[in-house]
Design an enzyme around this catalytic site. Structure first.
Site, PDB file in Angstrom:
ATOM      1  N   ASP A 104      79.328  27.951  19.465  1.00  0.00           N
ATOM      2  CA  ASP A 104      78.061  27.367  19.028  1.00  0.00           C
ATOM      3  C   ASP A 104      76.898  28.151  19.612  1.00  0.00           C
ATOM      4  O   ASP A 104      77.046  28.841  20.626  1.00  0.00           O
ATOM      5  CB  ASP A 104      77.950  25.910  19.498  1.00  0.00           C
ATOM      6  CG  ASP A 104      79.031  25.036  18.875  1.00  0.00           C
ATOM      7  OD1 ASP A 104      79.538  25.387  17.794  1.00  0.00           O
ATOM      8  OD2 ASP A 104      79.354  24.008  19.490  1.00  0.00           O
TER       9      ASP A 104
HETATM   10  N1  URA Z   1      83.861  23.697  20.985  1.00  0.00           N
HETATM   11  C1  URA Z   1      82.566  23.394  20.782  1.00  0.00           C
HETATM   12  O1  URA Z   1      82.206  22.249  20.643  1.00  0.00           O
HETATM   13  N2  URA Z   1      81.701  24.411  20.732  1.00  0.00           N
HETATM   14  C2  URA Z   1      82.037  25.704  20.911  1.00  0.00           C
HETATM   15  O2  URA Z   1      81.172  26.564  20.888  1.00  0.00           O
HETATM   16  C3  URA Z   1      83.392  25.989  21.129  1.00  0.00           C
HETATM   17  C4  URA Z   1      84.296  24.972  21.146  1.00  0.00           C
END
Ligand code: URA
Length: 237
Positions: A104
């Site tokens: 993310d």
């Molecule tokens: N899980 C999440 O919620 N975000 C990420 O970036 C990776 C795994």
């Protein structure tokens, strides 16, 4: 076999037009002989190519480990945000690598980039059970019940039942917790959604391991380096 001008432009030696001019000047040698034709078919893995007196080190694939910073998206293009590709030096970007799975925008840590589609597939397919380990800070106390729920398989808001995941509590009290989470799949916002399903919130997320490789702690956020041959072998499993 590939066209000589294509090989050289893919390696960043200039546009096809520029390369044509370099070849015309007699500056390119293939196996000791001056190349006269830019459309010459060459096997870059077998032939020695010398350009301007310098032997080129041919590689088809690139494998990078980045410590992804927050605020940057793991995509190759974005209309509004800076992408991880914007953080690459031109000599690496020329290989057109893409991220192996996604983190993310606000997640930091280990992100692999490659242009090797086969290895990418192997690393992100849940079928191959590749471990991804995250360090997370959670806004509430995380307890044994959560550990069991993660192990059994959390059901997400959309009804998807996750594979069994390992939740390890590093510290926990009613002000918050620090944990490690090990997943073998990568659904959208998965770690955050898994905690939401037990009524908790991830306030910080960092990936620290992927496929047996640990994040190189000497990399500052935003920095990256090429993987060694040994590290690539570890990923190939
Ligand atoms: N899980 C999440 O919620 N975000 C990420 O970036 C990776 C795994």
């Amino acid at each position: 076999m590939e066209r000589l001008d294509k090989i050289l432009s893919n390696l960043g030696y200039g546009s096809r037009k520029e390369i044509k001019a370099i070849i015309k000047k007699g500056l390119v040698k293939i196996d000791g002989e001056i190349a006269k034709d830019n459309s010459l078919q060459v096997d870059p893995e077998k032939s020695q190519i010398i350009i301007n007196g310098e032997e080129i080190i041919y590689k088809k694939y690139i494998y990078l480990m980045m410590n992804k910073p927050a605020g940057v998206v793991s995509a190759t293009f974005d209309k509004y945000d800076e992408t991880i590709i914007d953080l690459l030096y031109p000599e690496d970007a020329i290989f057109e690598p893409f991220p192996v799975g996604r983190l993310d925008k606000d997640t930091v840590g280990l992100l692999l980039l490659t242009n090797d589609g086969e290895l990418n597939h192997k690393l992100i397919s849940p079928k191959y059970h590749v471990d991804k380990i995250y360090y997370a800070k959670i806004n509430k106390e995380v307890n044994e019940k959560d550990v069991e729920a993660f192990e059994k398989g959390i059901t997400l808001d959309d009804g998807y039942k996750c594979m069994s995941a390992k939740l390890q509590v590093l510290s926990s009290n009613n002000e918050g917790s620090e944990v490690y989470v090990t997943l073998q799949e990568g659904k959208y916002h998965q770690v955050k959604r898994m905690f939401e399903s037990v009524d908790k919130k991830v306030v910080y997320l960092k990936r620290i391991e992927f496929g047996g490789l640990s994040l190189d702690e000497t990399l500052e956020e935003g920095e990256y380096r090429e993987l060694s041959e040994e590290e690539i072998e570890v990923l190939r499993g």
